[in-house]
Design an enzyme around this catalytic site. Structure first.
Site, mmCIF file in Angstrom:
data_model
loop_
_atom_site.group_PDB
_atom_site.id
_atom_site.type_symbol
_atom_site.label_atom_id
_atom_site.label_comp_id
_atom_site.label_asym_id
_atom_site.label_seq_id
_atom_site.Cartn_x
_atom_site.Cartn_y
_atom_site.Cartn_z
ATOM 1 N N SER A 55 0.793 -1.238 0.000
ATOM 2 C CA SER A 55 0.000 0.000 0.000
ATOM 3 C C SER A 55 0.818 1.277 0.000
ATOM 4 C CB SER A 55 -0.956 0.005 1.202
ATOM 5 O OG SER A 55 -2.025 -0.881 0.985
ATOM 6 N N LYS A 97 -0.150 3.785 -2.571
ATOM 7 C CA LYS A 97 -1.175 4.814 -2.394
ATOM 8 C C LYS A 97 -0.583 6.206 -2.211
ATOM 9 C CE LYS A 97 -4.721 1.692 -0.543
ATOM 10 N NZ LYS A 97 -4.050 0.464 -0.115
ATOM 11 N N SER A 156 -6.107 3.029 4.778
ATOM 12 C CA SER A 156 -5.557 2.421 3.556
ATOM 13 C C SER A 156 -6.649 1.829 2.679
ATOM 14 C CB SER A 156 -4.520 1.343 3.918
ATOM 15 O OG SER A 156 -3.645 1.080 2.855
#
Length: 278
Positions: free
Chosen positions: A58, A61, A117
């Site tokens: 993640s 992101k 997230s």
């Protein structure tokens, strides 16, 4: 002779005392397979396989947020679709608990993206600002190229594993990206928040999103930035903090869950000592 010897010994002792300044501590041990720490003056405090191409979960992101901040107005509204919700649920990704038909400002969706997230938030933002995911991913890769991230390739906006042509980056590239992203006051405000609440309105339910980055509660003067985990990437952490007048950015890839936060805290302290001792 005896008196002179004593005086000579005393002088030597004094001189030794004044000529032995305190030494900065050795770098803490790092169990992560890849790691990198640099400060805003360009001083590298730690490097460990920092140019190795690996999945970063993640941490992807961060680029999603970076692209959105250059494409959108914070007051823009985005409608959550069934596709956004199903995508996150089907892949077993972390979500922000968004529901079909809810509408949020971009500002709120950035919190939904970065704190819990949310892959649902990532999907919604990508579809809106591509427009379409393929176009958005192309923007991510063009941005990576423009920032000099030569060892980074994105295949989605959330970091979930893809069956083929999987995305990758390096600890070095992730640190470079974080340095750029932290120049945005909005980005810094989002990733430095422990929680974000949105009250119920006529277009969405009430939500409370909590930051998965435990480092914010473990150490002082921490700026964020992002946690990540997949089976392929292991536990990852991109972190930043202020130390002795400089911004220190660090990356830990393929680490253990709790250890990444304690290691990051130690690395921030170590970098601060190195800066202080010059």
């Amino acid at each position: 002779m005896r008196i002179g010897g004593l005086i000579g010994s005393a002088v030597v002792a004094v001189l030794v005392g004044f000529s032995s300044p305190a030494q900065a501590a050795d770098a803490p041990s790092v169990g992560a397979k890849e790691a990198y720490v640099i400060d805003s003056a360009g001083t590298v405090h730690l490097g460990k396989r920092e140019t190795r191409r690996v999945p970063v979960a993640s941490l992807v992101k961060v680029m999603t947020a970076y692209v959105v901040l250059h494409e959108a107005n914070l007051s823009d509204t985005v409608t959550i679709t069934a596709t956004d919700v199903k995508y996150a649920a089907r892949g077993g990704a972390a979500t922000a608990g968004l529901r079909k038909g809810e509408r949020f400002t971009v500002r709120d969706l950035l919190y939904a993206l970065m704190l819990p997230s949310g892959a649902d938030a990532a999907n919604a933002l990508a579809w809106h600002y591509g427009p379409g995911k393929a176009a958005f991913i192309a923007k991510m890769n063009r941005t990576a190229h423009s920032l000099g991230l030569a060892d980074t390739h994105y295949t989605n906006p959330d970091g979930m594993p893809t069956p083929a042509n999987g995305g990758y980056s390096t600890a070095l590239d992730q640190a470079k990206l974080a340095q750029q992203a932290l120049e945005s006051g909005t980005f810094t405000s989002v990733v430095g928040s422990k929680a974000h609440k949105v009250t119920k309105t006529g277009v969405h339910r009430a939500h409370t999103w909590r930051n998965t980055n435990k480092l914010l509660s473990q150490a002082d003067d921490v700026l964020g930035v992002k946690t990540g985990y997949t089976n392929a990437a292991g536990y990852c952490l991109l972190f930043a903090g202020q130390r002795n007048g400089r911004t220190v950015v660090g990356v830990l890839l393929d680490d253990q869950n709790t250890r990444r936060f304690t290691t990051a805290e130690r690395l921030l302290g170590y970098a601060g000592e190195q800066i202080a001792f010059g």
